[in-house]
Write an enzyme that holds these catalytic residues in place. Sequence first.
Site, PDB file in Angstrom:
ATOM      1  N   GLY A   1       0.826  -1.199   0.000  1.00  0.00           N
ATOM      2  CA  GLY A   1       0.000   0.000   0.000  1.00  0.00           C
ATOM      3  C   GLY A   1       0.858   1.246   0.000  1.00  0.00           C
TER       4      GLY A   1
ATOM      5  CD  GLN B   1       3.481   5.783   2.535  1.00  0.00           C
ATOM      6  OE1 GLN B   1       2.500   5.253   2.032  1.00  0.00           O
ATOM      7  NE2 GLN B   1       4.486   5.085   3.033  1.00  0.00           N
TER       8      GLN B   1
ATOM      9  CB  CYS C   1       5.596   1.885   6.931  1.00  0.00           C
ATOM     10  SG  CYS C   1       5.043   3.430   6.212  1.00  0.00           S
ATOM     11  CG  LEU C   2       6.582   1.006   0.736  1.00  0.00           C
ATOM     12  CD1 LEU C   2       5.827   1.352  -0.543  1.00  0.00           C
ATOM     13  CD2 LEU C   2       7.739   0.051   0.431  1.00  0.00           C
TER      14      LEU C   2
ATOM     15  CG  HIS D   1      -0.275   1.070   7.389  1.00  0.00           C
ATOM     16  ND1 HIS D   1       0.733   0.530   8.157  1.00  0.00           N
ATOM     17  CD2 HIS D   1       0.348   1.925   6.527  1.00  0.00           C
ATOM     18  CE1 HIS D   1       1.894   1.044   7.775  1.00  0.00           C
ATOM     19  NE2 HIS D   1       1.688   1.895   6.784  1.00  0.00           N
ATOM     20  CD  GLU D   2      -1.089   2.448   2.885  1.00  0.00           C
ATOM     21  OE1 GLU D   2      -0.687   3.614   2.721  1.00  0.00           O
ATOM     22  OE2 GLU D   2      -0.325   1.483   3.096  1.00  0.00           O
TER      23      GLU D   2
ATOM     24  CG  HIS E   1       0.629   6.654   5.527  1.00  0.00           C
ATOM     25  ND1 HIS E   1       1.820   7.119   6.020  1.00  0.00           N
ATOM     26  CD2 HIS E   1       0.803   5.323   5.307  1.00  0.00           C
ATOM     27  CE1 HIS E   1       2.687   6.107   6.094  1.00  0.00           C
ATOM     28  NE2 HIS E   1       2.088   5.003   5.673  1.00  0.00           N
TER      29      HIS E   1
HETATM   30 ZN    ZN Z   1       2.864   3.094   5.571  1.00  0.00          ZN
END
Ligand code: ZN
Length: 169
Positions: free
Chosen positions: A47, A52, A94-95, A136-137, A140
């Site tokens: 995701g 991000q 997480c990226l 989670h997204e 963000h």
């Molecule tokens: Zn993340």
Amino acid sequence: MSVLDILTIPNERLKHKSTEVKYFDNKLEKLVNDMFDTLYASGNGIGLAAPQVGIEKRIVVIDLKEEGNLTPITLINPKIISSSKENLTNEEGCLSIPGYYAKIERPSEINAEWQDIKGNTIKKKCVGLLSICVQHEIDHLDGVLFIDYLSNLKRKRALEKVKKYQKNS
Ligand code: ZN
């Protein structure tokens, strides 16, 4: 096709709240395509949220790559309508926090609502990994990272891991 740069902690922009998408135009479509390119280029990501990649708009792309197939989902202006009382603990990554993983507890099921790339409203009950990923997204989009649920000590450790990861890659 473009792969965008992913912001990593401690970038303060990851803490900003993103704004609603109002225009469902070609520009949005291009951004979503670039976000999928970026997600797939990451290799292990499932995701990615627009903040991000430095764009503070309520846009999320998800692909759980179930059974090895690409299963892209685009979520514009996603919202959680209701959450189950039962929780699920899952190891999250997480990226924006590369190289760090931690167990996080979240509601196991959610009813979510979002718009697709054309602006049509989608309502969906999300369970399992999809439920975790959507939560989670959406975090963000509100400037919240999964490490914000952890102790100060663990957050410090996450930052050290990211520094180490970046030095080695
Ligand atoms: Zn993340």
